[in-house]
Scaffold this active site. Structure first.
Site, PDB file in Angstrom:
ATOM      1  N   ARG A 166      -4.853   4.391  12.145  1.00  0.00           N
ATOM      2  CA  ARG A 166      -3.483   3.880  12.011  1.00  0.00           C
ATOM      3  C   ARG A 166      -3.459   2.466  11.444  1.00  0.00           C
ATOM      4  NH1 ARG A 166      -4.793   3.783  17.326  1.00  0.00           N
ATOM      5  NH2 ARG A 166      -4.965   1.701  18.285  1.00  0.00           N
ATOM      6  N   MET A 217       0.867  -1.185   0.000  1.00  0.00           N
ATOM      7  CA  MET A 217       0.000   0.000   0.000  1.00  0.00           C
ATOM      8  C   MET A 217       0.903   1.234   0.000  1.00  0.00           C
ATOM      9  SD  MET A 217      -2.985  -1.405  -0.005  1.00  0.00           S
ATOM     10  CE  MET A 217      -4.220  -0.265   0.569  1.00  0.00           C
ATOM     11  N   ASP A 237      -9.632  -3.511  17.009  1.00  0.00           N
ATOM     12  CA  ASP A 237      -8.611  -2.452  17.004  1.00  0.00           C
ATOM     13  C   ASP A 237      -8.757  -1.582  15.753  1.00  0.00           C
ATOM     14  OD1 ASP A 237      -6.528  -0.906  17.814  1.00  0.00           O
ATOM     15  OD2 ASP A 237      -4.953  -2.329  17.297  1.00  0.00           O
ATOM     16  N   GLY A 242       0.769   4.212   2.740  1.00  0.00           N
ATOM     17  CA  GLY A 242       0.930   3.918   4.157  1.00  0.00           C
ATOM     18  C   GLY A 242      -0.356   4.025   4.952  1.00  0.00           C
TER      19      GLY A 242
END
Length: 732
Positions: free
Chosen positions: A510, A462, A506, A465
């Site tokens: 991020r 990716m 989660d 990022g």
């Protein structure tokens, strides 16, 4: 001169006019200087050449354009020379089965003109072919493919599981005058699986008094493997008030138990892993009035065709099994005595229905790896550079080259030397989870390396990022519709996970990765790791670490993780996206966040956030988890917003971050009858005396006056932070 009625010569009234390229100077006409022009006769002065044009000679009637600048036939000579626009920017694609919404940003350079439009060219790119061909068939563009004034278009009726390239070209009034150099940006997408198209051809093979035998052709666009067909029929005279449904594995069925000499209406629809397609039109058939049967003239032909098709499929499977084991990176590394049963390790896998299997339920964890992940040959992998570090080892970028396939860029997680068997099992468990998923908004697992060292997990690469870092690098550079498109992709991936019965636990910006086409993909499927890069991001409980700022209250308090707790986390992700990667709850400690959320406090809307999106956040942050929206509902909401961009124009009121902590459930200050009642309720005895000397005309002025006293007298000498929210003080 001319003669009057009295026979005298008269001088005409008027004066001389200066010709093109000349201006009046006193009683004479003088030629225009270089750099100036005059395009019409008259006594006006010569004009200076407009921008990006010049006149090298005297007496110019117009100014010539500089190199690479142009003036269209309809542009006046006084208009500056312009040039074609630059390419559109930040193209984002939102894939929904066999349709795609393309959205892009305005060109950085419009060429100095306001008449910019866009054309969209669709190309179909088949696997193995270097060149793409123009899209054919029933591909539809909404509103149209050319002359677009807006920066969005929907392309529908594409083929499933097919690669398409779309070229978005920017043009303006002088684009036809420029050299043959198109200003376009290309984006390549792969459509998802989709429900099959309707069955269009149904034949009657045989009829009798009580039965009808039928056969049909497979849908023109099956969009995957047909699992079965649903046959619905009923008597015509009953008008669908009572009907019967049969399931057929093949393309034929016999309807038994019918009434003689009766007309029946029938519809068929096909089912793939993506679900049922649309029903066919209603076909009409009639049973025989007597006992003899009628055979369809095409029954033998159909039987031969079906037999041939089955034979070809079986032959293809045999050839694939013989050749498949030779391909680099496709071996499953089974033990010779291992038997494949329909109940893999006790988990029933229903055909056409995908369900998540927890790899930790396997007695031998390595069996889960072999079950769900492809073993790659280490010689197929080339590591280029280290791009980061994780709990278990380094994260690298590299290339994967497999026979008969082109080389692809990949991300590689490596297991550091000296690992324990527990660390190896935990490291590979993420691959066992990831290998079960196949969705365009879920990070794709390419395979694992377990037979040599270092042990590796290989995924697609990716380019941009993580989403939070990407947004911080491009602060305020995207349109609202592009941000909604990113959110729609994340929601689509989470809907897929939810449908499979997987809880992420989660979900955060991020852990969302972004590729070069701005497609967002959910990643990071292991909560057991330590968040080393941010010690405040996780909170230790008896059951392990929890990312507090993204986690629902019931999951923090009771470790009750469900798709509803993932929906809470999704609301935080929406907030992160709309604030361009800002940290949720800012500098508050984890304990303060837990306390504030439990008391009903919620994050305020980010700056310029549409009210509809902030309402979606608040819905996701409902304390009662059953009241939070499901991910299929979230996808539907975002789709409606994308189709109706006007609904995003109303901006939510954005109080400062300090006002976020205003207690909505606190007592109304006007309910107190005296200053001391209020002071007693605040339980701040050290500061009471300063306020006791003040007088108030009414309780309604209490908050304003007390705030002024607090700022002027109390705050420099004492700290009473618990008062500030109630007094409306927004300065920390």
């Amino acid at each position: 001169m001319y003669c009057s009625t009295e026979g005298e010569w008269l001088v005409p009234i008027g004066k001389c006019l200066c010709d093109i390229g000349h201006e009046s100077r006193g009683v004479t006409c003088q030629v225009c200087r270089p750099g100036f022009y005059k395009s019409s006769p008259g006594n006006l002065r010569c004009s200076k050449c407009p921008p990006h044009s010049h006149a090298h000679l005297e007496g110019s009637a117009h100014c010539s354009c500089e190199k690479n600048f142009f003036r269209s036939e309809t542009d006046p000579t006084s208009m500056a020379c312009t040039r074609p626009p630059s390419s559109p920017r930040n193209v984002i694609s939102i894939i929904n089965e066999t349709s795609v919404i393309l959205d892009w940003g305005w060109p950085a350079d419009s060429g100095g003109r306001k008449d910019v439009t866009f054309n969209v060219v669709c190309k179909r790119c088949s696997a193995g072919k270097r060149q793409c061909e123009a899209c054919r068939g029933a591909v539809r563009f909404l509103p149209r493919p050319t002359g677009l004034s807006n920066t969005t278009v929907t392309v529908a009726d594409l083929l499933a599981h097919t690669n398409y390239t779309f070229e978005i070209e920017a043009l303006n009034g002088v684009s036809p005058l420029a050299p043959a150099h198109r200003q376009f940006t290309a984006v390549t997408i792969t459509t998802n699986q989709a429900a099959p198209s309707p069955v269009t051809v149904i034949r009657k093979d045989r009829t009798s008094r009580n039965s009808i035998s039928l056969s049909w052709l497979e849908p023109e666009r099956p969009n995957g493997i047909i699992l079965d067909y649903e046959v619905k029929f009923y008597e015509k005279q009953e008008q669908e008030t009572s009907y019967t449904i049969l399931r057929a594995k093949g393309t034929n069925v016999t309807l038994n138990g019918l009434k003689p000499d009766t007309v029946y209406l029938l519809q068929i629809r096909a089912r793939t892993a993506a679900g049922y397609g649309a029903s066919s039109r209603k076909f009409e058939f009639e049973t025989s009035p007597d006992s003899f049967s009628i055979s369809g003239e095409n029954s033998q032909v159909m039987l031969i065709a079906i037999s041939s098709a089955v034979a070809i499929i079986l032959l293809s499977v045999v050839v694939y099994l013989l050749l498949g084991s030779r391909f680099c990176g496709y071996s499953k590394s089974k033990h010779p005595d291992e038997k494949r049963l329909p109940f893999g390790n006790g988990h029933l896998r229903l055909p056409g229905i995908q369900t998540y299997v927890d790899p930790h339920t396997y007695e031998d964890p390595s069996q889960a790896i072999h079950e769900f992940a492809r073993e790659l040959d280490a010689s197929c992998i080339a590591i280029d550079k280290v791009v980061g570090a994780g709990e278990f080892g380094e994260v690298c970028s590299g290339r994967l080259k497999q026979p008969s396939k082109k080389e692809t860029s990949v991300a590689i997680k490596t297991l550091k030397a000296g690992y324990t068997e527990t660390q190896r099992r935990d490291f590979l468990s993420e691959a066992s989870i990831m290998g079960q998923f196949d969705h365009p908004n879920i990070i794709r697992l390419e395979g694992v390396v377990t037979r040599s060292k270092p042990v590796m997990i290989v995924t697609e690469y990716m380019e941009n990022g993580s989403l939070d870092s990407f947004l911080r690098r491009h602060d305020a550079q995207f349109t609202v519709i592009q941000l909604v498109g990113m959110l729609r992709g994340i929601a689509s991936g989470m809907k897929y996970l939810s449908d499979m019965g997987y809880v992420h636990r989660d979900l955060a910006a991020r852990n969302i990765l972004v590729n070069s086409n701005l497609v967002c993909k959910v990643s990071d499927f292991g909560l057991s790791r330590v968040l080393e890069d941010d010690p405040e991001a996780a909170y230790t409980t008896r059951g392990g670490k929890i990312p507090i700022r993204w986690t629902a209250p019931e999951a923090i308090a009771y470790r009750k993780f469900t798709s509803a707790s993932d929906a809470w986390s999704y609301g935080i992700v929406v907030w992160e996206v709309m604030s361009y990667g800002e940290r949720p709850y800012w500098e508050m400690s984890n304990q303060d966040v837990i306390k504030a959320v439990d008391e009903g406090y919620r994050l305020p809307p980010p700056m310029d956030c549409p009210a509809t999106l902030y309402q979606l956040m608040l819905d996701c942050w409902q304390k009662e988890r059953n009241n939070r929206p499901k991910f299929d509902q979230i996808v539907s909401i975002l789709d409606k917003l994308i189709r109706n961009p006007g609904s995003l124009k109303i901006i939510a009121n954005a109080p400062s971050r300090e006002n976020m902590l205003l207690d909505r459930t606190g007592a109304d200050i006007t309910t107190f009858r005296s200053m001391r009642d209020w002071l007693e309720s605040m339980q701040t005895l050290p500061c009471k005396d300063i306020f006791n000397g003040a007088t108030y005309s009414s309780c309604n002025t209490l908050a304003k006056t007390s705030a002024e006293i607090y700022l002027a007298e109390v705050r420099p000498a004492a700290t009473c932070p618990e008062w500030e929210p109630a007094m409306g003080i927004t300065t920390l």
